[in-house]
Scaffold this motif. Structure first.
Motif, mmCIF file in Angstrom:
data_model
loop_
_atom_site.group_PDB
_atom_site.id
_atom_site.type_symbol
_atom_site.label_atom_id
_atom_site.label_comp_id
_atom_site.label_asym_id
_atom_site.label_seq_id
_atom_site.Cartn_x
_atom_site.Cartn_y
_atom_site.Cartn_z
ATOM 1 N N TYR A 32 -12.935 3.603 -5.133
ATOM 2 C CA TYR A 32 -12.254 4.455 -4.235
ATOM 3 C C TYR A 32 -11.191 4.834 -5.868
ATOM 4 C CZ TYR A 32 -12.294 3.439 0.904
ATOM 5 O OH TYR A 32 -12.950 3.260 1.441
ATOM 6 N N ALA A 33 -11.260 6.625 -6.398
ATOM 7 C CA ALA A 33 -10.436 6.830 -7.228
ATOM 8 C C ALA A 33 -9.621 7.184 -6.137
ATOM 9 C CB ALA A 33 -10.802 8.053 -7.494
ATOM 10 N N MET A 34 -8.376 6.784 -6.450
ATOM 11 C CA MET A 34 -6.514 6.802 -5.461
ATOM 12 C C MET A 34 -5.976 7.287 -6.591
ATOM 13 S SD MET A 34 -6.985 3.065 -4.381
ATOM 14 C CE MET A 34 -5.797 2.856 -3.474
ATOM 15 N N GLY A 35 -5.119 8.332 -6.198
ATOM 16 C CA GLY A 35 -4.259 8.851 -6.983
ATOM 17 C C GLY A 35 -2.599 9.382 -5.777
ATOM 18 N N TRP A 36 -1.754 9.946 -6.414
ATOM 19 C CA TRP A 36 -0.801 10.329 -5.815
ATOM 20 C C TRP A 36 -0.484 11.897 -5.757
ATOM 21 C CZ3 TRP A 36 1.775 5.815 -3.276
ATOM 22 C CH2 TRP A 36 1.496 4.854 -3.953
ATOM 23 N N PHE A 37 0.224 11.603 -4.466
ATOM 24 C CA PHE A 37 0.820 13.246 -4.634
ATOM 25 C C PHE A 37 2.363 13.537 -4.264
ATOM 26 C CE2 PHE A 37 -3.116 15.551 -5.212
ATOM 27 C CZ PHE A 37 -3.252 14.592 -4.315
ATOM 28 N N ARG A 38 3.329 14.206 -3.881
ATOM 29 C CA ARG A 38 4.329 14.174 -3.527
ATOM 30 C C ARG A 38 4.396 16.253 -2.954
ATOM 31 N NH1 ARG A 38 8.022 13.721 -8.766
ATOM 32 N NH2 ARG A 38 7.489 16.019 -10.247
ATOM 33 N N GLN A 39 5.576 15.833 -2.128
ATOM 34 C CA GLN A 39 5.984 17.530 -1.335
ATOM 35 C C GLN A 39 7.021 16.977 -0.929
ATOM 36 O OE1 GLN A 39 3.613 18.362 2.248
ATOM 37 N NE2 GLN A 39 4.587 20.853 2.025
ATOM 38 N N ALA A 40 8.153 17.965 -2.111
ATOM 39 C CA ALA A 40 9.831 18.163 -1.748
ATOM 40 C C ALA A 40 9.967 19.074 -0.792
ATOM 41 C CB ALA A 40 10.162 18.766 -2.976
ATOM 42 N N GLU A 89 14.589 15.868 -9.774
ATOM 43 C CA GLU A 89 13.760 16.175 -9.121
ATOM 44 C C GLU A 89 12.718 16.009 -9.209
ATOM 45 O OE1 GLU A 89 15.708 16.801 -12.133
ATOM 46 O OE2 GLU A 89 14.566 17.124 -14.053
ATOM 47 N N ASP A 90 12.150 14.646 -8.607
ATOM 48 C CA ASP A 90 11.638 13.275 -8.662
ATOM 49 C C ASP A 90 11.751 13.579 -7.297
ATOM 50 O OD1 ASP A 90 11.770 12.043 -11.682
ATOM 51 O OD2 ASP A 90 9.962 13.244 -10.934
ATOM 52 N N THR A 91 13.117 13.736 -6.512
ATOM 53 C CA THR A 91 13.326 13.622 -5.266
ATOM 54 C C THR A 91 12.210 14.561 -4.380
ATOM 55 O OG1 THR A 91 15.256 13.625 -5.042
ATOM 56 C CG2 THR A 91 14.454 13.999 -3.198
ATOM 57 N N ALA A 92 11.031 13.081 -3.480
ATOM 58 C CA ALA A 92 10.290 14.656 -2.576
ATOM 59 C C ALA A 92 10.167 13.065 -1.590
ATOM 60 C CB ALA A 92 9.023 14.811 -3.323
ATOM 61 N N VAL A 93 9.116 13.260 -0.926
ATOM 62 C CA VAL A 93 8.121 12.510 -0.111
ATOM 63 C C VAL A 93 6.571 12.202 -1.107
ATOM 64 C CG1 VAL A 93 6.836 11.152 2.265
ATOM 65 C CG2 VAL A 93 8.905 13.080 2.213
ATOM 66 N N TYR A 94 6.376 10.641 -1.656
ATOM 67 C CA TYR A 94 5.307 10.241 -2.370
ATOM 68 C C TYR A 94 4.303 9.860 -1.201
ATOM 69 C CZ TYR A 94 7.711 11.275 -6.281
ATOM 70 O OH TYR A 94 8.889 10.995 -7.091
ATOM 71 N N TYR A 95 2.502 10.002 -1.348
ATOM 72 C CA TYR A 95 1.877 10.114 -0.624
ATOM 73 C C TYR A 95 0.720 9.898 -1.413
ATOM 74 C CZ TYR A 95 3.942 13.452 2.912
ATOM 75 O OH TYR A 95 4.629 13.710 3.695
ATOM 76 N N CYS A 96 -0.125 8.815 -1.146
ATOM 77 C CA CYS A 96 -0.469 8.085 -1.562
ATOM 78 C C CYS A 96 -2.473 8.829 -1.697
ATOM 79 C CB CYS A 96 -0.974 6.269 -1.246
ATOM 80 S SG CYS A 96 -2.491 5.612 -2.142
ATOM 81 N N TRP A 116 -5.415 9.120 3.317
ATOM 82 C CA TRP A 116 -4.146 9.360 3.071
ATOM 83 C C TRP A 116 -3.562 8.761 3.321
ATOM 84 C CZ3 TRP A 116 -2.425 13.621 -0.201
ATOM 85 C CH2 TRP A 116 -3.426 14.011 -0.861
ATOM 86 N N GLY A 117 -1.953 8.161 2.986
ATOM 87 C CA GLY A 117 -1.112 7.044 3.158
ATOM 88 C C GLY A 117 0.194 8.151 4.189
ATOM 89 N N GLN A 118 0.840 7.425 5.176
ATOM 90 C CA GLN A 118 2.017 8.181 4.943
ATOM 91 C C GLN A 118 2.809 8.412 4.376
ATOM 92 O OE1 GLN A 118 1.837 4.946 5.206
ATOM 93 N NE2 GLN A 118 3.602 4.143 4.569
ATOM 94 N N GLY A 119 3.334 8.807 3.395
ATOM 95 C CA GLY A 119 4.510 9.257 2.360
ATOM 96 C C GLY A 119 5.384 8.288 2.932
ATOM 97 N N THR A 120 6.531 7.806 1.283
ATOM 98 C CA THR A 120 7.347 7.047 1.406
ATOM 99 C C THR A 120 7.933 8.137 0.394
ATOM 100 O OG1 THR A 120 8.256 4.390 0.704
ATOM 101 C CG2 THR A 120 6.629 6.065 -0.303
ATOM 102 N N GLN A 121 9.708 8.058 1.408
ATOM 103 C CA GLN A 121 10.227 8.680 1.274
ATOM 104 C C GLN A 121 11.388 8.197 -0.546
ATOM 105 O OE1 GLN A 121 12.033 11.952 1.744
ATOM 106 N NE2 GLN A 121 13.424 12.055 -0.092
ATOM 107 N N VAL A 122 11.390 8.951 -1.504
ATOM 108 C CA VAL A 122 11.720 8.940 -2.727
ATOM 109 C C VAL A 122 12.784 9.973 -2.855
ATOM 110 C CG1 VAL A 122 11.759 8.846 -5.695
ATOM 111 C CG2 VAL A 122 9.651 7.651 -3.902
#
Length: 126
Positions: A32-40, A89-96, A116-122
């Motif tokens: 697996y190639a794996m990555g992280w995304f985020r959404q504010a 400004e890094d505050t967001a939901v982070y998704y793997c 995708w993961g379920q998302g985790t809040q930062v």
């Protein structure tokens, strides 16, 4: 449908660190190639980083370069996102996200990932 298992979010102050983890559940022979995304709130999903199946190649968004580090453990199906010098400004939901590296085209929009993961809040306070 397979879903990645994420953990590690939380509330911190500016300048603090957090580490997120993400695992592919079960046993697999897929690389697996794996990555992280985020959404504010009110914003579109943003690419952060991606790593190759063995963790040897990595790519980062300019907004996190030098502060965030993606890595994989020896199983190659668990990825970590070490986040240092966090900013409000890094505050967001982070998704793997993950995809079979054989199918990965280098797309950074998220469309190239099919698990995708379920998302985790930062949350980073100033």
């Amino acid at each position: 449908q397979v879903r990645l298992v994420e953990s590690g979010g939380g509330m911190v102050q500016a300048g603090d660190s957090l580490r997120l983890s993400c695992s592919v559940p079960g046993r697999t022979t897929i690389r697996y190639a794996m990555g992280w995304f985020r959404q504010a709130p009110g914003k579109e999903r943003e690419f952060i980083t991606v790593t190759s199946w063995n963790g040897r190649q990595t790519w980062y968004a300019n907004s996190v370069k030098g502060r965030f580090t993606i890595s994989k453990d020896e199983t190659e199906i668990t990825a970590y996102l070490q986040m240092n010098s966090l900013k409000p400004e890094d505050t967001a939901v982070y998704y793997c996200a993950a995809t079979d590296e054989l199918n990965y085209s280098g797309d950074f929009s998220g469309a190239g990932f099919d698990i995708w993961g379920q998302g985790t809040q930062v949350t980073v306070s100033s």
